[in-house]
Design a protein around this motif. Structure first.
Motif, mmCIF file in Angstrom:
data_model
loop_
_atom_site.group_PDB
_atom_site.id
_atom_site.type_symbol
_atom_site.label_atom_id
_atom_site.label_comp_id
_atom_site.label_asym_id
_atom_site.label_seq_id
_atom_site.Cartn_x
_atom_site.Cartn_y
_atom_site.Cartn_z
ATOM 1 N N ILE A 85 0.765 -1.265 0.039
ATOM 2 C CA ILE A 85 -0.090 -0.149 0.026
ATOM 3 C C ILE A 85 0.974 1.299 0.149
ATOM 4 O O ILE A 85 0.433 2.172 -0.617
ATOM 5 C CB ILE A 85 -0.993 -0.084 1.110
ATOM 6 N N LYS A 86 1.879 1.218 0.889
ATOM 7 C CA LYS A 86 2.636 2.535 1.107
ATOM 8 C C LYS A 86 3.465 2.711 -0.284
ATOM 9 O O LYS A 86 3.892 3.985 -0.861
ATOM 10 C CB LYS A 86 3.490 2.468 2.268
ATOM 11 N N GLN A 87 4.090 1.451 -0.862
ATOM 12 C CA GLN A 87 4.939 1.773 -2.158
ATOM 13 C C GLN A 87 4.145 2.120 -3.270
ATOM 14 O O GLN A 87 4.651 2.579 -4.196
ATOM 15 C CB GLN A 87 5.724 0.538 -2.356
ATOM 16 N N SER A 88 2.732 1.546 -3.658
ATOM 17 C CA SER A 88 2.091 1.543 -4.672
ATOM 18 C C SER A 88 0.913 2.517 -4.734
ATOM 19 O O SER A 88 0.361 2.591 -5.872
ATOM 20 C CB SER A 88 1.614 0.150 -5.059
ATOM 21 N N PHE A 134 -0.999 -7.474 -6.898
ATOM 22 C CA PHE A 134 -1.514 -6.097 -6.037
ATOM 23 C C PHE A 134 -1.813 -4.927 -7.053
ATOM 24 O O PHE A 134 -2.823 -4.298 -6.959
ATOM 25 C CB PHE A 134 -0.697 -5.845 -5.085
ATOM 26 N N LEU A 135 -0.932 -4.600 -7.804
ATOM 27 C CA LEU A 135 -1.049 -3.506 -8.805
ATOM 28 C C LEU A 135 -2.418 -3.684 -9.871
ATOM 29 O O LEU A 135 -2.996 -2.705 -9.934
ATOM 30 C CB LEU A 135 0.167 -3.437 -9.669
ATOM 31 N N SER A 136 -2.507 -4.865 -10.045
ATOM 32 C CA SER A 136 -3.837 -4.970 -10.823
ATOM 33 C C SER A 136 -4.921 -4.855 -9.902
ATOM 34 O O SER A 136 -5.885 -4.188 -10.425
ATOM 35 C CB SER A 136 -3.862 -6.541 -11.222
ATOM 36 N N SER A 137 -4.966 -5.197 -8.549
ATOM 37 C CA SER A 137 -6.255 -5.008 -7.650
ATOM 38 C C SER A 137 -6.234 -3.477 -7.389
ATOM 39 O O SER A 137 -7.319 -2.838 -7.320
ATOM 40 C CB SER A 137 -5.718 -5.759 -6.511
ATOM 41 N N ILE A 154 -9.780 -1.545 -7.965
ATOM 42 C CA ILE A 154 -10.290 -0.689 -6.656
ATOM 43 C C ILE A 154 -10.203 0.702 -7.145
ATOM 44 O O ILE A 154 -11.638 1.217 -6.919
ATOM 45 C CB ILE A 154 -9.304 -0.757 -5.515
ATOM 46 N N GLU A 155 -9.488 1.389 -7.675
ATOM 47 C CA GLU A 155 -9.563 2.836 -7.749
ATOM 48 C C GLU A 155 -10.359 2.862 -9.206
ATOM 49 O O GLU A 155 -11.474 4.170 -9.103
ATOM 50 C CB GLU A 155 -8.026 3.235 -8.432
ATOM 51 N N ALA A 156 -10.669 2.125 -10.002
ATOM 52 C CA ALA A 156 -11.771 2.214 -11.104
ATOM 53 C C ALA A 156 -13.231 2.288 -10.529
ATOM 54 O O ALA A 156 -13.994 2.792 -11.074
ATOM 55 C CB ALA A 156 -11.566 1.229 -12.268
ATOM 56 N N TYR A 157 -13.181 1.111 -9.780
ATOM 57 C CA TYR A 157 -14.466 1.220 -8.709
ATOM 58 C C TYR A 157 -14.992 2.415 -8.129
ATOM 59 O O TYR A 157 -16.283 2.737 -8.212
ATOM 60 C CB TYR A 157 -14.414 0.106 -7.880
ATOM 61 N N ALA A 168 -16.369 -17.786 -4.857
ATOM 62 C CA ALA A 168 -17.714 -17.474 -5.307
ATOM 63 C C ALA A 168 -18.611 -17.080 -4.163
ATOM 64 O O ALA A 168 -19.376 -15.982 -4.541
ATOM 65 C CB ALA A 168 -18.305 -18.783 -5.790
ATOM 66 N N GLU A 169 -18.354 -17.600 -3.143
ATOM 67 C CA GLU A 169 -19.124 -17.243 -1.930
ATOM 68 C C GLU A 169 -18.764 -15.816 -1.555
ATOM 69 O O GLU A 169 -19.665 -14.633 -1.234
ATOM 70 C CB GLU A 169 -18.862 -17.833 -0.725
ATOM 71 N N SER A 170 -17.287 -15.209 -1.988
ATOM 72 C CA SER A 170 -17.106 -13.826 -1.484
ATOM 73 C C SER A 170 -17.913 -12.857 -2.035
ATOM 74 O O SER A 170 -18.147 -11.679 -1.566
ATOM 75 C CB SER A 170 -15.722 -13.636 -1.812
ATOM 76 N N TYR A 171 -18.411 -13.149 -3.181
ATOM 77 C CA TYR A 171 -19.176 -12.190 -4.123
ATOM 78 C C TYR A 171 -20.560 -12.013 -3.971
ATOM 79 O O TYR A 171 -21.379 -11.269 -4.379
ATOM 80 C CB TYR A 171 -19.021 -12.264 -5.542
ATOM 81 N N MET A 172 -21.040 -12.647 -2.697
ATOM 82 C CA MET A 172 -22.141 -12.557 -2.215
ATOM 83 C C MET A 172 -22.154 -11.085 -1.283
ATOM 84 O O MET A 172 -23.390 -10.870 -1.179
ATOM 85 C CB MET A 172 -22.777 -13.751 -1.200
ATOM 86 N N PHE A 173 -21.021 -10.510 -1.329
ATOM 87 C CA PHE A 173 -20.850 -9.319 -0.271
ATOM 88 C C PHE A 173 -20.727 -8.299 -1.445
ATOM 89 O O PHE A 173 -20.523 -8.601 -2.468
ATOM 90 C CB PHE A 173 -19.998 -9.628 0.797
ATOM 91 N N ASN A 174 -20.395 -7.122 -0.730
ATOM 92 C CA ASN A 174 -19.961 -5.906 -1.539
ATOM 93 C C ASN A 174 -18.224 -6.137 -1.877
ATOM 94 O O ASN A 174 -17.567 -5.372 -1.260
ATOM 95 C CB ASN A 174 -20.109 -4.683 -0.867
ATOM 96 N N THR A 175 -17.944 -7.021 -2.719
ATOM 97 C CA THR A 175 -16.669 -7.227 -2.928
ATOM 98 C C THR A 175 -16.020 -6.836 -4.179
ATOM 99 O O THR A 175 -16.645 -6.760 -5.208
ATOM 100 C CB THR A 175 -16.606 -8.961 -2.846
ATOM 101 N N ILE A 176 -15.146 -5.886 -4.080
ATOM 102 C CA ILE A 176 -14.387 -5.339 -4.976
ATOM 103 C C ILE A 176 -13.272 -6.449 -5.795
ATOM 104 O O ILE A 176 -13.179 -6.520 -6.951
ATOM 105 C CB ILE A 176 -13.756 -4.191 -4.467
ATOM 106 N N ASP A 177 -12.557 -7.057 -4.914
ATOM 107 C CA ASP A 177 -11.555 -8.112 -5.434
ATOM 108 C C ASP A 177 -11.286 -9.082 -4.276
ATOM 109 O O ASP A 177 -11.609 -9.166 -3.174
ATOM 110 C CB ASP A 177 -10.116 -7.143 -5.776
ATOM 111 N N TYR A 178 -10.576 -10.103 -4.919
ATOM 112 C CA TYR A 178 -10.238 -11.474 -4.255
ATOM 113 C C TYR A 178 -8.914 -11.702 -4.555
ATOM 114 O O TYR A 178 -8.535 -12.152 -5.630
ATOM 115 C CB TYR A 178 -11.220 -12.427 -4.720
ATOM 116 N N LEU A 179 -8.018 -11.435 -3.516
ATOM 117 C CA LEU A 179 -6.361 -11.738 -3.804
ATOM 118 C C LEU A 179 -6.193 -12.960 -2.828
ATOM 119 O O LEU A 179 -6.495 -13.195 -1.653
ATOM 120 C CB LEU A 179 -5.758 -10.554 -3.062
#
Length: 236
Positions: A22-25, A107-110, A114-117, A87-98
């Protein structure tokens, strides 16, 4: 993009890696590092963030279980060493699954995702509490069921469970009535130690009782004044 987040993970090495990435990117503000679900719940009760990094496999309360306790608008990036929960994770307000171990490339792809969202959706314009027009997911047994709030007639507390009642079905939810009450706005109101009702669904009030569909619900003295104040504001 300036976003705020927290990390919830019981593995210190995983927390340290995410913090470094997070700090580096990014220009994000990491507001807290929580090493268990209870610590996270306490923090989120008094602090707002744009999204959370949430590990799934944690002791006492898993990430999936914690997700059911969060407000439905909480944005989540799940982190886990296991792909089985994707699959179960997207039952919530999920942006990504790492998937762990998290690489810099992934992480850079995520970050882009996230920022596009958030470029398209501004959560600060939305209320924190659940609104009556929202849908949300209820964990009943091993199943996550989609429920539209306005369809709910009432909640009834039963020891360690809450019975959620609509015109079509009844679900038993492993939650305390008090926890559910904290996430609700009008038209939901507490009328008894054992009941929260949707007052838009009531048909009549008589002899300190509310009638919803075929259910007769008592109004206790503890909650009567607040309930009647609400009703009197809508009385001709």
């Amino acid at each position: 993009m300036n976003l705020s987040c927290i990390i919830i993970d019981d593995e210190p090495d995983a927390v340290d890696l995410l913090e470094l990435l997070i700090k580096q990117s990014t220009q994000w503000k990491l507001k807290a590092k929580c090493y268990n679900a209870l610590e996270a719940l306490a923090f989120l009760k008094t602090n707002q963030v744009d999204f959370i990094f949430l590990d799934i496999n944690m002791p006492q309360l898993s990430g999936m279980e914690l997700a059911t306790l969060l407000p439905t608008r909480t944005r989540i990036v799940f982190t886990t060493a296991y792909s089985a929960y994707a699959a179960e994770s997207y039952m919530f307000n999920t942006i990504d699954y790492l998937l762990k171990p998290i690489t810099l490339k992934r992480f850079l792809s995520s970050v882009q995702k996230i920022e596009a969202y958030f470029a398209k959706y501004q959560p600060e314009q939305q209320p924190d509490a659940v609104q009556a027009q929202d849908l949300f997911f209820v964990k009943s047994g091993k199943t996550l069921r989609k429920i539209v709030l306005r369809d709910i007639l009432y909640f009834e507390g039963e020891k360690d469970y809450v019975r959620l009642v609509t015109a079509r079905e009844q679900l038993l939810v492993y939650r305390r009535l008090k926890d559910i009450e904290e996430q609700l706005n009008p038209p939901f109101i507490r009328v008894h130690n054992s009941y929260i009702i949707n007052y838009e669904q009531l048909s009549k009030i008589e002899d300190n009782h509310i009638y919803i569909a075929d259910k007769r619900i008592p109004v206790s003295e503890k909650f009567r004044d607040a309930f009647m104040d609400l009703i009197n504001k809508k009385k001709f």
